[in-house]
Design an enzyme around this catalytic site. Structure first.
Site, PDB file in Angstrom:
ATOM      1  N   GLU A  66      -3.078  -5.044  -2.859  1.00  0.00           N
ATOM      2  CA  GLU A  66      -4.090  -6.038  -3.087  1.00  0.00           C
ATOM      3  C   GLU A  66      -4.278  -5.369  -4.287  1.00  0.00           C
ATOM      4  O   GLU A  66      -3.569  -5.296  -5.602  1.00  0.00           O
ATOM      5  CB  GLU A  66      -4.836  -6.395  -3.273  1.00  0.00           C
ATOM      6  CG  GLU A  66      -4.988  -6.939  -1.326  1.00  0.00           C
ATOM      7  CD  GLU A  66      -5.358  -6.143  -0.222  1.00  0.00           C
ATOM      8  OE1 GLU A  66      -4.676  -5.474  -0.139  1.00  0.00           O
ATOM      9  OE2 GLU A  66      -6.228  -6.781   0.545  1.00  0.00           O
ATOM     10  N   CYS A  89      -4.303   0.389  -2.060  1.00  0.00           N
ATOM     11  CA  CYS A  89      -3.902  -1.101  -1.111  1.00  0.00           C
ATOM     12  C   CYS A  89      -3.061  -2.012  -2.027  1.00  0.00           C
ATOM     13  O   CYS A  89      -3.033  -1.567  -3.279  1.00  0.00           O
ATOM     14  CB  CYS A  89      -5.464  -1.564  -1.438  1.00  0.00           C
ATOM     15  SG  CYS A  89      -6.914  -0.386   0.154  1.00  0.00           S
ATOM     16  N   CYS A 105     -11.074  -3.901  -3.377  1.00  0.00           N
ATOM     17  CA  CYS A 105     -10.435  -4.737  -3.647  1.00  0.00           C
ATOM     18  C   CYS A 105     -10.364  -5.779  -4.339  1.00  0.00           C
ATOM     19  O   CYS A 105     -10.108  -6.750  -4.846  1.00  0.00           O
ATOM     20  CB  CYS A 105      -8.661  -4.700  -3.072  1.00  0.00           C
ATOM     21  SG  CYS A 105      -7.669  -3.782  -2.526  1.00  0.00           S
ATOM     22  N   ASN A 140       0.974  -1.507  -0.350  1.00  0.00           N
ATOM     23  CA  ASN A 140      -0.025  -0.565  -0.034  1.00  0.00           C
ATOM     24  C   ASN A 140       0.430   1.516  -0.084  1.00  0.00           C
ATOM     25  O   ASN A 140       1.543   1.024   0.201  1.00  0.00           O
ATOM     26  CB  ASN A 140      -1.102  -0.042   1.014  1.00  0.00           C
ATOM     27  CG  ASN A 140      -0.355  -0.318   2.014  1.00  0.00           C
ATOM     28  OD1 ASN A 140       0.892  -0.781   2.945  1.00  0.00           O
ATOM     29  ND2 ASN A 140      -1.606   0.133   3.735  1.00  0.00           N
ATOM     30  N   CYS A 194      -9.879  -5.080   1.844  1.00  0.00           N
ATOM     31  CA  CYS A 194     -11.026  -4.030   1.480  1.00  0.00           C
ATOM     32  C   CYS A 194     -12.222  -4.608   0.827  1.00  0.00           C
ATOM     33  O   CYS A 194     -11.847  -5.169  -0.689  1.00  0.00           O
ATOM     34  CB  CYS A 194     -10.723  -2.704   1.338  1.00  0.00           C
ATOM     35  SG  CYS A 194     -10.558  -2.880   0.397  1.00  0.00           S
ATOM     36  N   GLU A 218       0.302   5.526   0.117  1.00  0.00           N
ATOM     37  CA  GLU A 218      -0.704   6.070   0.828  1.00  0.00           C
ATOM     38  C   GLU A 218      -0.342   7.957   0.285  1.00  0.00           C
ATOM     39  O   GLU A 218       0.495   8.249  -0.366  1.00  0.00           O
ATOM     40  CB  GLU A 218      -0.914   6.593   2.777  1.00  0.00           C
ATOM     41  CG  GLU A 218      -0.986   5.227   2.658  1.00  0.00           C
ATOM     42  CD  GLU A 218      -1.508   5.254   4.796  1.00  0.00           C
ATOM     43  OE1 GLU A 218      -1.095   5.863   5.192  1.00  0.00           O
ATOM     44  OE2 GLU A 218      -1.922   4.292   4.936  1.00  0.00           O
TER      45      GLU A 218
HETATM   46  N1  THU Z   1      -4.745  -1.368   2.955  1.00  0.00           N
HETATM   47  C1  THU Z   1      -4.122  -2.350   2.094  1.00  0.00           C
HETATM   48  O1  THU Z   1      -3.619  -1.839   1.112  1.00  0.00           O
HETATM   49  N2  THU Z   1      -4.993  -3.661   1.974  1.00  0.00           N
HETATM   50  C2  THU Z   1      -6.312  -4.086   2.521  1.00  0.00           C
HETATM   51  O2  THU Z   1      -7.089  -4.882   2.576  1.00  0.00           O
HETATM   52  C3  THU Z   1      -7.245  -3.114   3.176  1.00  0.00           C
HETATM   53  C4  THU Z   1      -6.937  -1.958   3.650  1.00  0.00           C
HETATM   54  C5  THU Z   1      -3.924  -0.139   3.303  1.00  0.00           C
HETATM   55  C6  THU Z   1      -4.921   1.423   2.656  1.00  0.00           C
HETATM   56  C7  THU Z   1      -3.904   1.851   3.559  1.00  0.00           C
HETATM   57  O3  THU Z   1      -2.912   2.358   3.033  1.00  0.00           O
HETATM   58  C8  THU Z   1      -3.973   1.289   5.069  1.00  0.00           C
HETATM   59  O4  THU Z   1      -4.370  -0.055   4.515  1.00  0.00           O
HETATM   60  C9  THU Z   1      -5.398   1.852   6.155  1.00  0.00           C
HETATM   61  O5  THU Z   1      -6.164   1.622   6.029  1.00  0.00           O
END
Ligand code: THU
Length: 122
Positions: free
Chosen positions: A50, A48, A84, A37, A81, A39
């Site tokens: 995935e 994310c 994804c 991930n 999530c 940000e």
């Molecule tokens: N996140 C992911 O990379 N994958 C997921 O399936 C859940 C959330 C990340 C997004 C964000 O950078 C952090 O986790 C917190 O939500």
């Protein structure tokens, strides 16, 4: 695959959530693709792990995915999530996608269709 996802999680850019995630997708070709991930100060632009891994697979010419492993050092059974799940749903191989996570007593594998029942697709 979980080990590769863990390796990828170390490259996560997570100054805001401090929640690193790594993902490893296995394509029908047998090749694997990694993502983490990353940000942004404009929070909604976060990508994310995935979807990052799926993007790498697509960029390499893959269209059918067999499995995805997800790892976060902050959470056991870190499942994809909702967004994804829908993105993974687009690129399923005929047998569907196995979603692999780390749990207390080892590894958990569920089908994406269990995590996204009655999914939408065109
Ligand atoms: N996140 C992911 O990379 N994958 C997921 O399936 C859940 C959330 C990340 C997004 C964000 O950078 C952090 O986790 C917190 O939500």
């Amino acid at each position: 695959m979980l080990q590769l996802a863990e390796d990828a999680s170390k490259n996560a850019y997570v100054p805001y959530s401090k929640f690193p995630v790594g993902a490893c997708v296995l394509a029908e070709s047998g090749n694997v693709y990694l993502g983490c991930n990353f940000e942004n100060s404009s929070f909604g632009l976060t990508i994310c792990a995935e979807r990052n891994a799926v993007g790498s697979a697509i960029a390499a010419g893959e269209k059918k995915l067999k499995a995805v492993a997800i790892f976060s050092p902050n959470m056991l059974n870190c499942t994809p999530c909702g967004a994804c799940r829908q993105v993974l749903n687009e690129f399923q191989c005929p047998d569907g996608i196995d979603v692999i996570t780390k749990v207390d007593n080892g590894v958990k594998v569920v089908k994406l269709s269990q995590l996204l029942p009655e999914s939408f697709s065109l």
